[in-house]
Design an enzyme around this catalytic site. Structure first.
Site, short mmCIF file in Angstrom:
data_model
loop_
_atom_site.label_atom_id
_atom_site.label_comp_id
_atom_site.label_asym_id
_atom_site.label_seq_id
_atom_site.Cartn_x
_atom_site.Cartn_y
_atom_site.Cartn_z
N HIS A 69 19.25 40.65 60.54
CA HIS A 69 19.48 38.91 60.81
C HIS A 69 19.47 38.57 59.08
O HIS A 69 20.92 38.30 58.03
CB HIS A 69 20.11 37.93 61.18
CG HIS A 69 20.38 36.37 61.31
ND1 HIS A 69 21.40 36.03 62.06
CD2 HIS A 69 20.26 35.70 60.00
CE1 HIS A 69 22.08 34.47 61.34
NE2 HIS A 69 21.45 34.84 60.36
N GLU A 70 18.68 38.52 58.72
CA GLU A 70 18.08 37.47 57.16
C GLU A 70 17.91 38.89 56.73
O GLU A 70 18.37 38.16 55.36
CB GLU A 70 16.83 36.93 57.42
CG GLU A 70 16.80 36.14 58.57
CD GLU A 70 17.19 34.98 57.91
OE1 GLU A 70 18.15 34.84 57.16
OE2 GLU A 70 17.76 34.23 59.02
#
Length: 164
Positions: A69-70
């Site tokens: 996600h990051e």
């Protein structure tokens, strides 16, 4: 730094490079994140910050979902620039296309609430009890005064504390 997390960041970058057929600069990785957020991507600093406690408590999902996600935020920023939405279609494309993961915006990890000490201050009013945070209590010790809004008297530390 947890080696598995470092390896996962590298794997995510290799997947993105294979998918987009171009190199990406590697970010600095930090574990200076507390509270409810599992991770944060600082786009202009090329920095990833992760919550070490949430990582330890949810390692498998954290490695699979949170790290991707990051990293997807940084990859999306490097590909498409500043004018995209944080969880917009470009980011979702990377989550689905590159990492083959659902583009979930939020985690559902259980977050332990921090224990907070409150310092009890009083004034002459009935029910004139005020619970100060540690920060406000420190300001009083440094000379700041707080007044009761009802009686306009200075609030005085009672010597009592309570844990919330």
């Amino acid at each position: 730094m947890p080696e598995l997390l470092k390896q996962r960041v590298e794997t995510c970058y290799q997947q993105a490079e294979t998918f987009f057929k171009r190199p990406f600069p590697r970010p600095e990785v930090s574990f200076k994140l507390r509270g409810q957020k599992a991770g944060v991507a600082h786009l202009h600093e090329n920095l990833l910050r992760f919550n070490l406690q949430l990582y330890r408590e949810n390692q498998e999902d954290f490695l699979r979902q949170t790290v991707a996600h990051e990293v997807a935020h940084l990859v999306a920023h490097q590909l498409f620039g500043d004018r995209i939405q944080a969880h917009g279609e470009e980011w979702q494309l990377i989550m689905r296309g590159v990492y083959e993961l659902p583009p979930n915006r939020c985690h559902n990890y259980e977050v332990q609430r921090r224990v907070a000490t409150r310092y009890i201050y009083r004034c002459p009013c009935p029910q004139g009890e005020f619970a100060f945070t540690a920060q406000r209590h420190k300001l009083v010790r440094q000379g700041r005064r707080y007044l009761c809004k009802r009686c306009r008297e200075t609030l005085v530390y009672s010597g009592e504390t309570r844990v919330e």
